[in-house]
Design an enzyme around this catalytic site. Sequence first.
Site, PDB file in Angstrom:
ATOM      1  N   GLU A 122       0.778  -1.166  -0.044  1.00 47.50           N
ATOM      2  CA  GLU A 122      -0.171   0.093  -0.003  1.00 47.50           C
ATOM      3  C   GLU A 122       0.762   1.246  -0.140  1.00 47.50           C
ATOM      4  OE1 GLU A 122      -3.106  -0.137   2.966  1.00 47.50           O
ATOM      5  OE2 GLU A 122      -4.186  -1.984   1.885  1.00 47.50           O
ATOM      6  N   GLU A 146      -4.909  -8.800   0.026  1.00 47.89           N
ATOM      7  CA  GLU A 146      -5.627  -8.576   1.226  1.00 47.89           C
ATOM      8  C   GLU A 146      -7.126  -8.377   0.961  1.00 47.89           C
ATOM      9  OE1 GLU A 146      -4.374  -5.085   3.875  1.00 47.89           O
ATOM     10  OE2 GLU A 146      -2.181  -5.609   3.325  1.00 47.89           O
TER      11      GLU A 146
HETATM   12  O1  AHR Z   1      -4.916  -5.814   7.384  1.00 45.91           O
HETATM   13  C1  AHR Z   1      -4.719  -4.484   8.067  1.00 45.91           C
HETATM   14  C2  AHR Z   1      -4.119  -3.426   7.051  1.00 45.91           C
HETATM   15  O2  AHR Z   1      -4.909  -3.236   6.098  1.00 45.91           O
HETATM   16  C3  AHR Z   1      -2.972  -3.758   6.606  1.00 45.91           C
HETATM   17  O3  AHR Z   1      -1.721  -3.692   7.320  1.00 45.91           O
HETATM   18  C4  AHR Z   1      -2.952  -2.637   5.363  1.00 45.91           C
HETATM   19  O4  AHR Z   1      -2.137  -3.310   4.401  1.00 45.91           O
HETATM   20  C5  AHR Z   1      -4.310  -2.398   5.213  1.00 45.91           C
HETATM   21  O5  AHR Z   1      -4.676  -1.195   4.959  1.00 45.91           O
END
Ligand code: AHR
Length: 552
Positions: A230, A357
């Site tokens: 990110e 994610e």
């Molecule tokens: O999964 C929690 C957080 O969500 C992670 O650290 C980040 O990459 C995302 O914003």
Amino acid sequence: MLAVLSGSPLSAQVQTPAPPVVAGAKARWTMRYPGVGLLLCFGLMASAVVGAGDGGGKIVLTVHTADIGPTISRNIFGQFAEHLGRGIYDGIWVGPDSSIPNTRGIRNDVVAALKSLHVPNVRWPGGCFADEYHWRKGIGPASRRPATINANWGGVIEPNTFGTHEFMDFLEQIGSQAYVSVNVGSGSVQEAAEWLEYLTAPQPDTLAAERAANGHPAPYKVAFVGIGNENWGCGGAMSPEQYLGQLKIFTHYVRSYDAAQPLRRIAVGSDGGTSDYTDTIMKAWQNRVSNWDIDTVSVHYYTVGKWPPHYIATGFGEADYAAVLNEARRMEEVVRSEEAILDKYDSQKKIGLAVDEWGSWLASTPGTHPGFLEQQNSQRDALVAALGINIFVRHGDRVRMANIAQMINVLQAMILTSGSKMILTPTYHVYQMYVPFQDATSVPVSFDPGAYTYGDIQLPRVDAIAARDRNGKFWVAVTNIDPVRPASIELVTDAKHVTAASGQTLAAPHIDSVNTFDAPNTVGAKPIAAKVAGGKLGLTLAPASITVVGLE
Ligand code: AHR
């Protein structure tokens, strides 16, 4: 109208239904057919015969055994373990001196539970944590490792006790592969390159000697490397161009020294809403002349609705149930829009998409540290998981990896722990039931999905995927999204009579049922009652349930 669902190039994906033309009329479903003719004709013919999905009648589900789709990469069943809250400490690591049974500090109960999921890969150490992680702080004698502050997640002390060797030991114990995210935001190319050299070098160079001195003479295997996380946000708030500059340098120098294990490089892509990273990276990749390359672009998409996360994890009603599943199904739009960009620059589909994610992000459990992202996990989450996996399977020609967030005690977890106690969540059971789909070949399945309507929200009443495993056995996963009406299914194949079937179903007393430390088995998979007659399998799916069945 009938929808044909599969990950095959012959496939069609159900899209969000348009509103019914007349109140009470059946929803119209639009379909996308990349190069299909025959199957569509077949499907439409069948739809004329069936057409019962809406009305609560029998739903005929046909598995097209002769049509071969893409392989369902086992890596779409990947997990994510970040140094966040109790994900690592308590969840995996209790330390060798703990009274909780462990092997070299790693909980035995958790390892045993994860082994039966056949976890293909684990993404570590973050998340946002990755772009502040300095691997050298996590090697060497534990007593000499520095304590640092986990600035992203609650400002708590990070003891660095769980570092590179402990992570690789954990992977070995559960039988999984490493997906290591290197620090682009606050680290250097040299630091990342040396980490991979430390991990993988077989030659007796100084870093390999240090690895040996720290207890592991043999090189480790690393399958995936994430170049940052990110970086449009917590990873340094970089513009797409800034990140691209870093990506080129990192992918050039961060390499594996293991000739037998190609290192797949994953670039940061979209946040699930804005795709400028994906477009910038893919355009540069298509025109690349210099010595850099990637294998995969990532996308993150959470079932969250509006930020901050507000859906409650337990005690919710049907309105929240429908809203959350509607958000979960938006994954299909997100994947489709990323695919469109990838297709523009990479018609040969060399570059994969990693949804590294995803999952439900709900309001934290009351009384827990808000920075620890702890939430209960209900039958609704089980459906979020199943619908997400089904979308990945349908887009299997591009989606080659996915990592649900996160493995233990954080967000949509497989496992929750409390001291020495451990419970398996409804989401865990979905992953266990779906094991036969790992590396299976997807095959189309056609049916009239009907509609489940709540207020303005309209969802397919049922969702399904099918696959053929390496032994030639066919598997079908069907989700009944409707939380009120059972679904009566007649399962047939186009090629042969079904002679026998067995499988499991995950149903729950209520849509918000959860497993707790006092009642750990409220939601669990049970054998199906399959009725096979006349070459057809009859199933009655409980409301809000998931069923996986193997056909003989
Ligand atoms: O999964 C929690 C957080 O969500 C992670 O650290 C980040 O990459 C995302 O914003």
